[in-house]
Design a protein around this motif. Sequence first.
Motif, short mmCIF file in Angstrom:
data_model
loop_
_atom_site.label_atom_id
_atom_site.label_comp_id
_atom_site.label_asym_id
_atom_site.label_seq_id
_atom_site.Cartn_x
_atom_site.Cartn_y
_atom_site.Cartn_z
N LEU A 293 0.84 -1.20 0.00
CA LEU A 293 0.00 0.00 0.00
C LEU A 293 0.87 1.25 0.00
O LEU A 293 1.74 1.42 0.86
N TYR A 294 0.63 2.14 -0.98
CA TYR A 294 1.39 3.38 -1.11
C TYR A 294 0.69 4.57 -0.46
O TYR A 294 1.33 5.46 0.09
N GLY A 295 -0.62 4.58 -0.56
CA GLY A 295 -1.35 5.71 -0.01
C GLY A 295 -2.80 5.68 -0.45
O GLY A 295 -3.22 4.80 -1.22
N ILE A 296 -3.56 6.64 0.04
CA ILE A 296 -4.99 6.73 -0.23
C ILE A 296 -5.30 8.13 -0.71
O ILE A 296 -4.80 9.12 -0.19
N VAL A 297 -6.15 8.20 -1.74
CA VAL A 297 -6.58 9.48 -2.29
C VAL A 297 -8.10 9.44 -2.44
O VAL A 297 -8.73 8.39 -2.32
N ARG A 298 -8.66 10.61 -2.71
CA ARG A 298 -10.09 10.67 -3.04
C ARG A 298 -10.23 10.61 -4.55
O ARG A 298 -9.74 11.49 -5.26
N ALA A 299 -10.87 9.56 -5.05
CA ALA A 299 -11.03 9.40 -6.50
C ALA A 299 -12.09 8.35 -6.77
O ALA A 299 -12.25 7.40 -5.99
N THR A 300 -12.80 8.54 -7.86
CA THR A 300 -13.78 7.54 -8.30
C THR A 300 -13.41 6.96 -9.66
O THR A 300 -13.80 5.85 -9.98
N ALA A 301 -12.67 7.72 -10.46
CA ALA A 301 -12.26 7.23 -11.78
C ALA A 301 -11.10 6.26 -11.62
O ALA A 301 -10.38 6.25 -10.61
N ALA A 302 -10.93 5.44 -12.66
CA ALA A 302 -9.84 4.46 -12.64
C ALA A 302 -8.49 5.17 -12.59
O ALA A 302 -8.29 6.21 -13.21
N LEU A 303 -7.57 4.60 -11.83
CA LEU A 303 -6.22 5.14 -11.72
C LEU A 303 -5.24 4.02 -12.05
O LEU A 303 -5.19 3.02 -11.34
N GLU A 304 -4.49 4.18 -13.11
CA GLU A 304 -3.46 3.21 -13.48
C GLU A 304 -2.15 3.98 -13.61
O GLU A 304 -1.98 4.80 -14.51
N LEU A 305 -1.21 3.71 -12.73
CA LEU A 305 0.06 4.43 -12.74
C LEU A 305 1.13 3.72 -13.54
O LEU A 305 2.21 4.27 -13.76
N GLY A 306 0.86 2.51 -13.98
CA GLY A 306 1.84 1.77 -14.75
C GLY A 306 2.76 0.95 -13.86
O GLY A 306 2.58 0.86 -12.64
N ARG A 307 3.77 0.38 -14.46
CA ARG A 307 4.70 -0.50 -13.75
C ARG A 307 5.83 0.32 -13.15
O ARG A 307 6.94 0.38 -13.70
N GLU B 33 -1.33 15.30 -8.91
CA GLU B 33 -2.73 15.60 -9.19
C GLU B 33 -3.67 15.36 -8.02
O GLU B 33 -4.85 15.66 -8.12
N HIS B 34 -3.15 14.83 -6.92
CA HIS B 34 -4.04 14.45 -5.82
C HIS B 34 -3.49 14.91 -4.48
O HIS B 34 -2.28 15.08 -4.31
N THR B 35 -4.41 15.07 -3.53
CA THR B 35 -4.03 15.15 -2.12
C THR B 35 -3.84 13.72 -1.64
O THR B 35 -4.71 12.88 -1.83
N VAL B 36 -2.70 13.45 -1.01
CA VAL B 36 -2.33 12.07 -0.69
C VAL B 36 -2.26 11.87 0.82
O VAL B 36 -1.64 12.65 1.53
N LEU B 37 -2.91 10.82 1.27
CA LEU B 37 -2.71 10.32 2.62
C LEU B 37 -1.70 9.18 2.47
O LEU B 37 -2.05 8.08 2.06
N PRO B 38 -0.43 9.45 2.76
CA PRO B 38 0.60 8.45 2.45
C PRO B 38 0.68 7.35 3.48
O PRO B 38 0.49 7.56 4.67
#
Length: 281
Positions: A44-58, A108-113
């Motif tokens: 687990l890297y962190g938590i953000v507020r989002a509803t759309a798909a998030l793919e950061l890649g490899r 692009e996001h506020t992050v709870l790391p």
Amino acid sequence: MKRTMPRTTRPRKGAARGGKRAPQAARPPPPEPEPVTPDGPRYLYGIVRATAALELGRIGVGTVPTQVYALHESGLAALVSEAPGRVVDPTRAHLLGHQRVTEHLLREHTVLPAAFGTVLASEAQVRDLLRTAHDALAGVLEALEGKVEMGLKVLWHREHLVQRLLLEDAQLARRDDEPEAEHEQRLASAVEDRAGRDMRALLEGLRPRAVALREHPPVGERMLLNAAFLVERTGLESFEEKVRSLAARSDTYAFRFTGPWAPYSFVDVRLGPRDEDAVGT
């Protein structure tokens, strides 16, 4: 007249002397990443507020960078990848992988790391965390909205400050009848007092431009200050200008200014399947 040197031609490395190129061994193909499977431990890297798909890649933690993707529950998204094990060693490659992901998210996001090395047993456990601790997690994200962490370390050469004080205050010179040990103690006290006052003045100068301030223990003998500031993104330029202004006034101290970072210093997150009470700012 410009002189030129004759140019000689050597056989290319690996070429045969008779003009025929020697056969070269085929390079093995790079290892292919394993496909993401739904079971197994998740890093687990962190938590953000989002509803759309998030793919950061490899770009995730692993000997071969792992696929980083989001698990969604009720407006929250946990960024995870397959974990290399239940325990992730803090190697350089793993630390850089963790940092890559949080830096990418922060654009692009506020992050709870999450702290480095946070591993949950499965995707199901990650989703359970998002459901059971939803209100606490959402509250922390609300408090962090639009804010990032900036780091400031101040270092010194003690002898430089000693010489500065001796030039500024003749009373600090050793008196004729003063034992050397007493003079050194008196001078050391003056140096510590001055350094403390300078650091307090520095923090007071920066405090109005930050939402919050956290002081960490200095690391090593040369470090006087190890501070983290929670700063509004909209106020970053003003904060940086103030740091530069304060640093320019002093040639006695060295400033190390870093960021923006995810706000690790301003959250206390011990993530587990039912850990609502362990999440706070």
